[in-house]
Design a protein around this motif. Structure first.
Motif, PDB file in Angstrom:
ATOM      1  N   LEU A 136      42.439  40.978  46.475  1.00  0.00           N
ATOM      2  CA  LEU A 136      42.089  39.576  46.839  1.00  0.00           C
ATOM      3  C   LEU A 136      40.882  39.125  46.096  1.00  0.00           C
ATOM      4  O   LEU A 136      40.878  38.020  45.425  1.00  0.00           O
ATOM      5  CB  LEU A 136      42.245  39.376  48.301  1.00  0.00           C
ATOM      6  CG  LEU A 136      41.906  37.993  48.672  1.00  0.00           C
ATOM      7  CD1 LEU A 136      43.058  37.209  48.271  1.00  0.00           C
ATOM      8  CD2 LEU A 136      41.479  37.783  50.217  1.00  0.00           C
ATOM      9  N   ILE A 137      39.775  39.671  46.362  1.00  0.00           N
ATOM     10  CA  ILE A 137      38.635  39.276  45.772  1.00  0.00           C
ATOM     11  C   ILE A 137      38.397  39.403  44.484  1.00  0.00           C
ATOM     12  O   ILE A 137      38.056  38.371  43.654  1.00  0.00           O
ATOM     13  CB  ILE A 137      37.234  40.260  46.491  1.00  0.00           C
ATOM     14  CG1 ILE A 137      37.343  39.745  48.001  1.00  0.00           C
ATOM     15  CG2 ILE A 137      35.945  39.684  45.742  1.00  0.00           C
ATOM     16  CD1 ILE A 137      36.444  40.533  48.642  1.00  0.00           C
TER      17      ILE A 137
ATOM     18  N   ALA B 126      49.754  35.716  44.170  1.00  0.00           N
ATOM     19  CA  ALA B 126      50.433  36.893  44.619  1.00  0.00           C
ATOM     20  C   ALA B 126      49.292  37.654  45.531  1.00  0.00           C
ATOM     21  O   ALA B 126      49.774  38.435  46.480  1.00  0.00           O
ATOM     22  CB  ALA B 126      50.774  37.560  43.422  1.00  0.00           C
ATOM     23  N   ALA B 127      47.977  37.671  45.102  1.00  0.00           N
ATOM     24  CA  ALA B 127      47.081  38.497  45.587  1.00  0.00           C
ATOM     25  C   ALA B 127      46.793  37.809  47.262  1.00  0.00           C
ATOM     26  O   ALA B 127      46.550  38.686  48.174  1.00  0.00           O
ATOM     27  CB  ALA B 127      45.729  38.462  44.847  1.00  0.00           C
ATOM     28  N   THR B 128      46.749  36.514  47.143  1.00  0.00           N
ATOM     29  CA  THR B 128      46.595  36.128  48.532  1.00  0.00           C
ATOM     30  C   THR B 128      48.035  36.354  49.496  1.00  0.00           C
ATOM     31  O   THR B 128      47.613  36.486  50.766  1.00  0.00           O
ATOM     32  CB  THR B 128      46.675  34.587  48.552  1.00  0.00           C
ATOM     33  OG1 THR B 128      45.519  34.152  47.449  1.00  0.00           O
ATOM     34  CG2 THR B 128      46.396  33.531  49.645  1.00  0.00           C
TER      35      THR B 128
ATOM     36  N   ALA C  85      54.967  42.422  48.600  1.00  0.00           N
ATOM     37  CA  ALA C  85      54.035  41.564  48.230  1.00  0.00           C
ATOM     38  C   ALA C  85      53.198  42.306  47.060  1.00  0.00           C
ATOM     39  O   ALA C  85      52.693  41.905  46.025  1.00  0.00           O
ATOM     40  CB  ALA C  85      52.961  41.264  49.333  1.00  0.00           C
ATOM     41  N   SER C  86      52.769  43.794  47.259  1.00  0.00           N
ATOM     42  CA  SER C  86      52.087  44.490  46.420  1.00  0.00           C
ATOM     43  C   SER C  86      52.975  44.626  45.020  1.00  0.00           C
ATOM     44  O   SER C  86      52.218  44.549  43.858  1.00  0.00           O
ATOM     45  CB  SER C  86      51.971  45.603  47.078  1.00  0.00           C
ATOM     46  OG  SER C  86      51.041  46.386  46.009  1.00  0.00           O
TER      47      SER C  86
ATOM     48  N   LEU D 120      53.840  43.018  39.371  1.00  0.00           N
ATOM     49  CA  LEU D 120      54.887  42.451  38.366  1.00  0.00           C
ATOM     50  C   LEU D 120      53.822  40.992  37.733  1.00  0.00           C
ATOM     51  O   LEU D 120      54.113  41.125  36.681  1.00  0.00           O
ATOM     52  CB  LEU D 120      55.970  42.000  39.144  1.00  0.00           C
ATOM     53  CG  LEU D 120      57.144  42.852  39.336  1.00  0.00           C
ATOM     54  CD1 LEU D 120      58.336  42.727  40.064  1.00  0.00           C
ATOM     55  CD2 LEU D 120      57.451  43.827  38.215  1.00  0.00           C
ATOM     56  N   THR D 121      53.515  40.265  38.536  1.00  0.00           N
ATOM     57  CA  THR D 121      52.587  39.108  37.951  1.00  0.00           C
ATOM     58  C   THR D 121      51.595  39.793  36.932  1.00  0.00           C
ATOM     59  O   THR D 121      51.220  38.971  36.010  1.00  0.00           O
ATOM     60  CB  THR D 121      51.987  38.410  39.108  1.00  0.00           C
ATOM     61  OG1 THR D 121      51.192  39.150  39.982  1.00  0.00           O
ATOM     62  CG2 THR D 121      53.092  37.664  39.782  1.00  0.00           C
ATOM     63  N   LEU D 122      50.685  40.631  37.604  1.00  0.00           N
ATOM     64  CA  LEU D 122      49.711  41.436  36.699  1.00  0.00           C
ATOM     65  C   LEU D 122      50.218  41.915  35.317  1.00  0.00           C
ATOM     66  O   LEU D 122      49.877  41.680  34.262  1.00  0.00           O
ATOM     67  CB  LEU D 122      48.971  42.430  37.157  1.00  0.00           C
ATOM     68  CG  LEU D 122      48.095  42.122  38.391  1.00  0.00           C
ATOM     69  CD1 LEU D 122      47.635  43.459  39.043  1.00  0.00           C
ATOM     70  CD2 LEU D 122      46.864  41.237  38.060  1.00  0.00           C
ATOM     71  N   HIS D 123      51.420  42.306  35.339  1.00  0.00           N
ATOM     72  CA  HIS D 123      52.180  43.005  34.133  1.00  0.00           C
ATOM     73  C   HIS D 123      52.573  41.876  33.464  1.00  0.00           C
ATOM     74  O   HIS D 123      52.456  41.801  32.105  1.00  0.00           O
ATOM     75  CB  HIS D 123      53.282  43.808  34.542  1.00  0.00           C
ATOM     76  CG  HIS D 123      54.105  44.496  33.388  1.00  0.00           C
ATOM     77  ND1 HIS D 123      53.693  45.286  32.583  1.00  0.00           N
ATOM     78  CD2 HIS D 123      55.582  44.122  32.808  1.00  0.00           C
ATOM     79  CE1 HIS D 123      54.291  45.768  31.386  1.00  0.00           C
ATOM     80  NE2 HIS D 123      55.493  44.900  31.691  1.00  0.00           N
ATOM     81  N   GLY D 124      53.041  40.578  33.915  1.00  0.00           N
ATOM     82  CA  GLY D 124      53.498  39.796  33.080  1.00  0.00           C
ATOM     83  C   GLY D 124      52.300  38.946  32.382  1.00  0.00           C
ATOM     84  O   GLY D 124      52.452  38.518  31.402  1.00  0.00           O
ATOM     85  N   VAL D 125      51.243  38.794  33.239  1.00  0.00           N
ATOM     86  CA  VAL D 125      50.079  38.042  32.371  1.00  0.00           C
ATOM     87  C   VAL D 125      49.517  38.941  31.316  1.00  0.00           C
ATOM     88  O   VAL D 125      49.172  38.411  30.361  1.00  0.00           O
ATOM     89  CB  VAL D 125      48.977  37.864  33.692  1.00  0.00           C
ATOM     90  CG1 VAL D 125      47.579  37.898  32.859  1.00  0.00           C
ATOM     91  CG2 VAL D 125      49.414  36.806  34.670  1.00  0.00           C
ATOM     92  N   ARG D 126      49.663  40.297  31.397  1.00  0.00           N
ATOM     93  CA  ARG D 126      49.001  41.182  30.226  1.00  0.00           C
ATOM     94  C   ARG D 126      50.134  41.155  29.090  1.00  0.00           C
ATOM     95  O   ARG D 126      49.698  41.205  28.053  1.00  0.00           O
ATOM     96  CB  ARG D 126      49.000  42.653  30.788  1.00  0.00           C
ATOM     97  CG  ARG D 126      47.674  42.690  31.595  1.00  0.00           C
ATOM     98  CD  ARG D 126      47.282  44.170  31.880  1.00  0.00           C
ATOM     99  NE  ARG D 126      46.120  44.306  32.687  1.00  0.00           N
ATOM    100  CZ  ARG D 126      46.055  45.259  33.682  1.00  0.00           C
ATOM    101  NH1 ARG D 126      47.061  46.076  33.914  1.00  0.00           N
ATOM    102  NH2 ARG D 126      44.985  45.182  34.301  1.00  0.00           N
ATOM    103  N   ARG D 127      51.383  40.944  29.383  1.00  0.00           N
ATOM    104  CA  ARG D 127      52.245  40.916  28.449  1.00  0.00           C
ATOM    105  C   ARG D 127      52.162  39.714  27.493  1.00  0.00           C
ATOM    106  O   ARG D 127      52.607  39.588  26.345  1.00  0.00           O
ATOM    107  CB  ARG D 127      53.676  41.000  28.820  1.00  0.00           C
ATOM    108  CG  ARG D 127      53.851  42.486  29.138  1.00  0.00           C
ATOM    109  CD  ARG D 127      55.295  42.880  29.483  1.00  0.00           C
ATOM    110  NE  ARG D 127      56.079  42.633  28.405  1.00  0.00           N
ATOM    111  CZ  ARG D 127      56.567  43.769  27.454  1.00  0.00           C
ATOM    112  NH1 ARG D 127      55.913  44.755  27.625  1.00  0.00           N
ATOM    113  NH2 ARG D 127      57.102  43.598  26.267  1.00  0.00           N
TER     114      ARG D 127
END
Length: 115
Positions: free
Chosen positions: A46-47, A61-63, A101-102, A107-114
């Motif tokens: 989160l932080i 997603a972290a929230t 949620a994890s 998935l969002t982290l992977h999508g951002v990196r792509r």
């Protein structure tokens, strides 16, 4: 041209590696019976996401992960007849929500990196 993971520099990474590692570790701890200890990776995710991520979806997603963990944690702390550990008191539905949620955060982290 796709970059290999080793060719991405620290400055090019949009979110810290600790957020990704924490997103993997939190559901693993909850599933293996160390739900109370999972508060550490949830807080790190989160932080780290709120402080360093540029994408709003990663922050959201972290929230969501933090809220899905915080609900059973608060219920466990406030119940007078609660179990001696969070792992024994947590409802299986909340375990599923934390894992989902994890997975959404990963998935969002992977999508951002792509991108």
């Amino acid at each position: 041209m796709a970059r290999s993971p080793r060719s991405i520099t620290r400055e090019q990474r949009r979110t810290p590696l600790a957020v990704t590692v924490s997103a993997w570790v939190a559901p693993l701890l909850v599933l293996t019976g160390f739900a109370f200890v999972a508060c550490v990776p949830v807080l790190i995710a989160l932080i780290g996401a709120l402080a360093r991520a540029r994408d709003r979806v990663v922050k959201a997603a972290a929230t969501v992960l933090a809220v899905t963990y915080a609900i059973p944690f608060v219920i466990w702390q406030t119940r007078p007849d609660g179990a001696p550990s969070l792992s024994k008191d947590i409802h299986p539905g909340f375990i599923g929500l934390i894992v989902a949620a994890s997975a959404a955060l990963l998935l969002t982290l992977h999508g951002v990196r792509r991108r």
